[in-house]
Design a protein around this motif. Structure first.
Motif, PDB file in Angstrom:
ATOM      1  N   MET A 126      40.719   3.576  15.812  1.00 47.16           N
ATOM      2  CA  MET A 126      41.172   4.090  14.533  1.00 47.16           C
ATOM      3  C   MET A 126      40.335   3.519  13.385  1.00 47.16           C
ATOM      4  SD  MET A 126      43.371   6.031  13.148  1.00 47.16           S
ATOM      5  CE  MET A 126      44.195   6.354  11.640  1.00 47.16           C
ATOM      6  N   GLU A 127      40.024   2.217  13.490  1.00 39.80           N
ATOM      7  CA  GLU A 127      39.240   1.606  12.415  1.00 39.80           C
ATOM      8  C   GLU A 127      37.827   2.196  12.359  1.00 39.80           C
ATOM      9  OE1 GLU A 127      40.937  -0.388  14.537  1.00 39.80           O
ATOM     10  OE2 GLU A 127      42.461  -1.295  13.268  1.00 39.80           O
ATOM     11  N   LEU A 128      37.269   2.520  13.520  1.00 35.18           N
ATOM     12  CA  LEU A 128      35.921   3.094  13.546  1.00 35.18           C
ATOM     13  C   LEU A 128      35.886   4.443  12.825  1.00 35.18           C
ATOM     14  CD1 LEU A 128      33.004   2.903  14.518  1.00 35.18           C
ATOM     15  CD2 LEU A 128      33.724   4.051  16.605  1.00 35.18           C
ATOM     16  N   LEU A 129      36.896   5.262  13.047  1.00 34.16           N
ATOM     17  CA  LEU A 129      36.976   6.548  12.359  1.00 34.16           C
ATOM     18  C   LEU A 129      37.089   6.352  10.851  1.00 34.16           C
ATOM     19  CD1 LEU A 129      37.288   9.641  12.472  1.00 34.16           C
ATOM     20  CD2 LEU A 129      39.743   9.260  12.648  1.00 34.16           C
ATOM     21  N   LEU A 130      37.901   5.391  10.419  1.00 38.60           N
ATOM     22  CA  LEU A 130      38.045   5.133   8.992  1.00 38.60           C
ATOM     23  C   LEU A 130      36.767   4.580   8.382  1.00 38.60           C
ATOM     24  CD1 LEU A 130      41.669   3.721   8.779  1.00 38.60           C
ATOM     25  CD2 LEU A 130      40.835   5.918   7.967  1.00 38.60           C
ATOM     26  N   VAL A 131      36.040   3.774   9.130  1.00 40.52           N
ATOM     27  CA  VAL A 131      34.774   3.245   8.632  1.00 40.52           C
ATOM     28  C   VAL A 131      33.743   4.369   8.490  1.00 40.52           C
ATOM     29  CG1 VAL A 131      32.829   1.751   9.229  1.00 40.52           C
ATOM     30  CG2 VAL A 131      35.153   0.900   9.434  1.00 40.52           C
ATOM     31  N   LEU A 132      33.718   5.302   9.431  1.00 39.64           N
ATOM     32  CA  LEU A 132      32.811   6.451   9.317  1.00 39.64           C
ATOM     33  C   LEU A 132      33.169   7.323   8.118  1.00 39.64           C
ATOM     34  CD1 LEU A 132      32.423   7.460  13.078  1.00 39.64           C
ATOM     35  CD2 LEU A 132      30.755   6.307  11.610  1.00 39.64           C
ATOM     36  N   ILE A 133      34.449   7.558   7.916  1.00 35.56           N
ATOM     37  CA  ILE A 133      34.890   8.329   6.747  1.00 35.56           C
ATOM     38  C   ILE A 133      34.538   7.587   5.468  1.00 35.56           C
ATOM     39  CG2 ILE A 133      36.935   9.182   5.534  1.00 35.56           C
ATOM     40  CD1 ILE A 133      38.128   9.832   8.272  1.00 35.56           C
ATOM     41  N   LEU A 134      34.702   6.271   5.482  1.00 32.76           N
ATOM     42  CA  LEU A 134      34.367   5.452   4.324  1.00 32.76           C
ATOM     43  C   LEU A 134      32.887   5.575   3.976  1.00 32.76           C
ATOM     44  CD1 LEU A 134      35.167   3.068   2.377  1.00 32.76           C
ATOM     45  CD2 LEU A 134      34.474   1.579   4.227  1.00 32.76           C
ATOM     46  N   GLY A 135      32.021   5.475   4.975  1.00 31.87           N
ATOM     47  CA  GLY A 135      30.593   5.629   4.731  1.00 31.87           C
ATOM     48  C   GLY A 135      30.232   7.001   4.211  1.00 31.87           C
ATOM     49  N   LEU A 136      30.884   8.026   4.756  1.00 28.90           N
ATOM     50  CA  LEU A 136      30.641   9.391   4.291  1.00 28.90           C
ATOM     51  C   LEU A 136      31.074   9.573   2.839  1.00 28.90           C
ATOM     52  CD1 LEU A 136      29.752  12.259   5.178  1.00 28.90           C
ATOM     53  CD2 LEU A 136      32.153  12.690   5.701  1.00 28.90           C
ATOM     54  N   LEU A 137      32.233   9.027   2.480  1.00 26.21           N
ATOM     55  CA  LEU A 137      32.712   9.142   1.103  1.00 26.21           C
ATOM     56  C   LEU A 137      31.800   8.406   0.128  1.00 26.21           C
ATOM     57  CD1 LEU A 137      36.580   8.800   1.474  1.00 26.21           C
ATOM     58  CD2 LEU A 137      35.304  10.805   0.766  1.00 26.21           C
ATOM     59  N   TYR A 138      31.360   7.201   0.505  1.00 27.83           N
ATOM     60  CA  TYR A 138      30.449   6.457  -0.372  1.00 27.83           C
ATOM     61  C   TYR A 138      29.111   7.184  -0.521  1.00 27.83           C
ATOM     62  CZ  TYR A 138      33.152   2.216  -1.162  1.00 27.83           C
ATOM     63  OH  TYR A 138      34.088   1.318  -1.581  1.00 27.83           O
ATOM     64  N   ALA A 139      28.575   7.699   0.573  1.00 26.41           N
ATOM     65  CA  ALA A 139      27.289   8.395   0.506  1.00 26.41           C
ATOM     66  C   ALA A 139      27.390   9.655  -0.347  1.00 26.41           C
ATOM     67  CB  ALA A 139      26.813   8.739   1.911  1.00 26.41           C
ATOM     68  N   ALA A 140      28.431  10.434  -0.133  1.00 31.13           N
ATOM     69  CA  ALA A 140      28.606  11.655  -0.925  1.00 31.13           C
ATOM     70  C   ALA A 140      28.871  11.326  -2.389  1.00 31.13           C
ATOM     71  CB  ALA A 140      29.751  12.489  -0.349  1.00 31.13           C
TER      72      ALA A 140
END
Length: 118
Positions: free
Chosen positions: A1-15
Motif C-alpha cells: 500500500m505504501e509503495l502505491l502511495l509513494v508512486l502517486i506522490l511522485g506523480l503528483l509532485y512531478a505533474a
C-alpha cells in the motif's frame, strides 16, 4: 500500500512542478493544487498506515495496550485540506480579476510597463 502511495506522490509532485513552470495562470493554480495534494499524501505516508482502534485509553490502563491509529497526521491533513480550499478559492477570484483586466492568462502579459510607456 505504501509503495502505491509513494508512486502517486511522485506523480503528483512531478505533474505539479511541470504545471507550475508553464506560462498560463490556470496551469499555475492547478500545479499548486497538485503539490498541495502531494504534500497531504506525504504526511499520510509518514504517519505510518495502520489499521487499529481509535486512540482512546480505557480507564483501567495507564498506557496504550494495542495498536492504534495515530491522529496527528490525520488532523494535519484535514487542516491542510481546509487551508488549501481557502487558498484555491481566493486564487480563482484573483485569476478571474486579472483576466478581466489584462484579457489574457499568460504570465508574460503581466509585465509592468516600461518608463517610456508611462
Amino acid at each position: 500500500m505504501e509503495l502505491l502511495l509513494v508512486l502517486i506522490l511522485g506523480l503528483l509532485y512531478a505533474a505539479g512542478v511541470y504545471l507550475i513552470l508553464r506560462r498560463s495562470m490556470v496551469k499555475l493554480l492547478l500545479g499548486i493544487m497538485l503539490l498541495g495534494n502531494g504534500a497531504n499524501i506525504l504526511i499520510f505516508v509518514l504517519g505510518k498506515i495502520t489499521k487499529g482502534s481509535p486512540p482512546v485509553i480505557n480507564e483501567a490502563y495507564k498506557v496504550f495496550q494495542e495498536i492504534y491509529a495515530d491522529p496527528i497526521p490525520q488532523a494535519l491533513i484535514l487542516t491542510a485540506i481546509v487551508i488549501s480550499f481557502g487558498l484555491t478559492s481566493f486564487a480563482i477570484v484573483l485569476l478571474k480579476r486579472v483576466y478581466a483586466l489584462v484579457d489574457s492568462d499568460d504570465l508574460d502579459d503581466l509585465n509592468t510597463p516600461e518608463e517610456e510607456d508611462i
